[in-house]
Design an enzyme around this catalytic site. Structure first.
Site, PDB file in Angstrom:
ATOM      1  N   ASP A   1       0.868  -1.176   0.000  1.00  0.00           N
ATOM      2  CA  ASP A   1       0.000   0.000   0.000  1.00  0.00           C
ATOM      3  C   ASP A   1       0.906   1.229   0.000  1.00  0.00           C
ATOM      4  O   ASP A   1       2.108   1.123   0.225  1.00  0.00           O
ATOM      5  CB  ASP A   1      -0.886  -0.010   1.263  1.00  0.00           C
ATOM      6  CG  ASP A   1      -1.792   1.217   1.360  1.00  0.00           C
ATOM      7  OD1 ASP A   1      -2.336   1.640   0.323  1.00  0.00           O
ATOM      8  OD2 ASP A   1      -1.951   1.761   2.467  1.00  0.00           O
ATOM      9  N   SER A   2       0.284   2.390  -0.217  1.00  0.00           N
ATOM     10  CA  SER A   2       1.037   3.641  -0.127  1.00  0.00           C
ATOM     11  C   SER A   2       1.575   3.856   1.283  1.00  0.00           C
ATOM     12  O   SER A   2       2.475   4.660   1.484  1.00  0.00           O
ATOM     13  CB  SER A   2       0.125   4.810  -0.474  1.00  0.00           C
ATOM     14  OG  SER A   2      -0.910   4.904   0.488  1.00  0.00           O
TER      15      SER A   2
ATOM     16  N   GLY B   1      -2.941   9.440  -3.137  1.00  0.00           N
ATOM     17  CA  GLY B   1      -4.252   9.886  -3.611  1.00  0.00           C
ATOM     18  C   GLY B   1      -4.294  11.164  -4.421  1.00  0.00           C
ATOM     19  O   GLY B   1      -5.186  11.342  -5.242  1.00  0.00           O
TER      20      GLY B   1
ATOM     21  N   CYS C   1      -4.211  -1.376  -2.057  1.00  0.00           N
ATOM     22  CA  CYS C   1      -4.332   0.077  -2.218  1.00  0.00           C
ATOM     23  C   CYS C   1      -5.274   0.336  -3.388  1.00  0.00           C
ATOM     24  O   CYS C   1      -4.955   0.003  -4.533  1.00  0.00           O
ATOM     25  CB  CYS C   1      -2.955   0.670  -2.495  1.00  0.00           C
ATOM     26  SG  CYS C   1      -2.992   2.438  -2.820  1.00  0.00           S
TER      27      CYS C   1
ATOM     28  N   THR D   1      -6.023   3.064  -4.757  1.00  0.00           N
ATOM     29  CA  THR D   1      -5.487   4.068  -5.676  1.00  0.00           C
ATOM     30  C   THR D   1      -4.506   3.421  -6.655  1.00  0.00           C
ATOM     31  O   THR D   1      -4.538   3.701  -7.859  1.00  0.00           O
ATOM     32  CB  THR D   1      -4.800   5.200  -4.885  1.00  0.00           C
ATOM     33  OG1 THR D   1      -5.687   5.620  -3.836  1.00  0.00           O
ATOM     34  CG2 THR D   1      -4.471   6.367  -5.767  1.00  0.00           C
TER      35      THR D   1
ATOM     36  N   GLU E   1      -1.930   7.757   8.797  1.00  0.00           N
ATOM     37  CA  GLU E   1      -0.468   7.609   8.770  1.00  0.00           C
ATOM     38  C   GLU E   1       0.158   8.127  10.075  1.00  0.00           C
ATOM     39  O   GLU E   1       1.171   7.621  10.528  1.00  0.00           O
ATOM     40  CB  GLU E   1       0.137   8.365   7.574  1.00  0.00           C
ATOM     41  CG  GLU E   1      -0.125   7.711   6.229  1.00  0.00           C
ATOM     42  CD  GLU E   1       0.588   6.366   6.046  1.00  0.00           C
ATOM     43  OE1 GLU E   1       1.801   6.307   6.275  1.00  0.00           O
ATOM     44  OE2 GLU E   1      -0.093   5.389   5.675  1.00  0.00           O
TER      45      GLU E   1
ATOM     46  N   CYS F   1     -10.855   3.125   0.290  1.00  0.00           N
ATOM     47  CA  CYS F   1      -9.423   3.359   0.545  1.00  0.00           C
ATOM     48  C   CYS F   1      -9.078   2.510   1.751  1.00  0.00           C
ATOM     49  O   CYS F   1      -9.823   2.485   2.738  1.00  0.00           O
ATOM     50  CB  CYS F   1      -9.182   4.842   0.841  1.00  0.00           C
ATOM     51  SG  CYS F   1      -7.541   5.193   1.519  1.00  0.00           S
TER      52      CYS F   1
ATOM     53  N   HIS G   1      -6.994   2.753   4.037  1.00  0.00           N
ATOM     54  CA  HIS G   1      -6.738   3.429   5.316  1.00  0.00           C
ATOM     55  C   HIS G   1      -8.019   3.588   6.135  1.00  0.00           C
ATOM     56  O   HIS G   1      -7.965   3.636   7.369  1.00  0.00           O
ATOM     57  CB  HIS G   1      -6.137   4.820   5.079  1.00  0.00           C
ATOM     58  CG  HIS G   1      -4.682   4.819   4.712  1.00  0.00           C
ATOM     59  ND1 HIS G   1      -4.223   4.370   3.490  1.00  0.00           N
ATOM     60  CD2 HIS G   1      -3.584   5.218   5.402  1.00  0.00           C
ATOM     61  CE1 HIS G   1      -2.901   4.498   3.457  1.00  0.00           C
ATOM     62  NE2 HIS G   1      -2.490   5.014   4.606  1.00  0.00           N
TER      63      HIS G   1
END
Ligand code: DGL
Length: 262
Positions: free
Chosen positions: A10-11, A43, A73, A75, A151, A183, A185
């Site tokens: 993932d990011s 994003g 992810c 995105t 994050e 998403c 997150h």
């Protein structure tokens, strides 16, 4: 090959919401997780940048012993999955917003999708909405800033609550009774999202379906790891390990050791 691991990326730390479902569905598998925290959030970044990051991470995994990759992810899936699949032969399972189940279960006929700007602007999302969103009204809500809160590990603070409330308000005002977490997150904000949405609104996270699909793919390829011995987890980040480690430990629920992504 069955003893090889599964790479999940993932990011940033959000993909841990997918990793935990993978761990539950596949207790014996060795899991490798990359958080591209040095480049997060994806994003609001150009598609080309996200594609290059995704390629670099896939190539890192290919240098480890892996038998499948999970793109945890939305995105990265939205902008890069076709290109990744045509470039690499390794099986890839990818997460995308759960428009289909949301449309199927909505009673009001209005569904809200919370995701990043890049996901919502992508052709993949338009196709998904066209294919599975017939007969419902889809309200797409970009949520800049939310990924950063996760994050930082700020899952319940006043700023996070205010952002979630502001993003949900227009969806609820227009009658959405089903909210898709588009998403990875956002599942970490589930309690705040549920509190803001109220008890009559369903919240859908497709992570469980992704883990089930991974299991099905490994099984049909004869690649499930045999035996009862529990699998291991290894973590890497492109961000500052000392900053990322405590957040990953909090989200994963036990102490993790995080290496710097080479
Ligand atoms: N977890 C990523 C997703 O599912 C977040 C993207 C970002 O870094 O903005 O879309």
């Amino acid at each position: 090959m069955a003893d090889a691991g599964v790479g999940v990326f993932d990011s940033g730390v959000g993909g841990l919401s997918v990793l935990r479902e993978v761990r539950t569905a596949l207790p014996a598998e060795h899991l490798l997780y990359v958080a591209d925290s040095g480049a997060a959030p994806y994003g609001e970044r150009p598609a080309q940048f996200i594609l290059e990051r995704a390629q670099a991470i896939v190539e890192f995994f290919l240098g480890q012993q892996i038998k499948a990759i999970v793109v945890a992810c939305n995105t990265a899936t939205a902008v890069a999955i076709q290109s990744l699949r045509s470039r690499y032969a390794v099986p890839m399972i990818a997460i995308e917003p759960a428009v289909k189940p949301a449309a199927a279960q909505s009673r009001s006929g209005v569904i809200g999708i919370l995701a990043t700007s890049q996901t919502l602007a992508s052709e993949n999302f338009s196709r998904l909405a066209e294919r599975h969103g017939q007969g419902v009204r889809i309200l797409a809500q970009a949520c800049p800033g939310l990924v950063e809160q996760v994050e930082k590990g700020d899952l319940h603070g006043a700023a996070t609550q205010a952002m979630v409330a502001a993003y949900l308000e227009p969806l609820l005002a227009q009658g959405a009774d089903t909210i898709v977490l588009g998403c990875t997150h956002y599942p970490f904000l589930l309690s705040v999202i549920r509190a803001a949405a109220g008890p009559d609104v369903a919240v859908i996270d497709p992570a469980h379906a992704v883990a089930r699909e991974l299991r099905r793919r490994l099984e049909s390829a004869g690649l499930l790891r045999a035996g009862d011995a529990p699998g291991t987890e290894r973590f890497w980040t492109s961000g500052a390990t000392l900053d990322v480690m405590p957040v990953m430990t909090k989200l994963w629920g036990c102490q993790v050791s995080v290496k710097r992504l080479p």
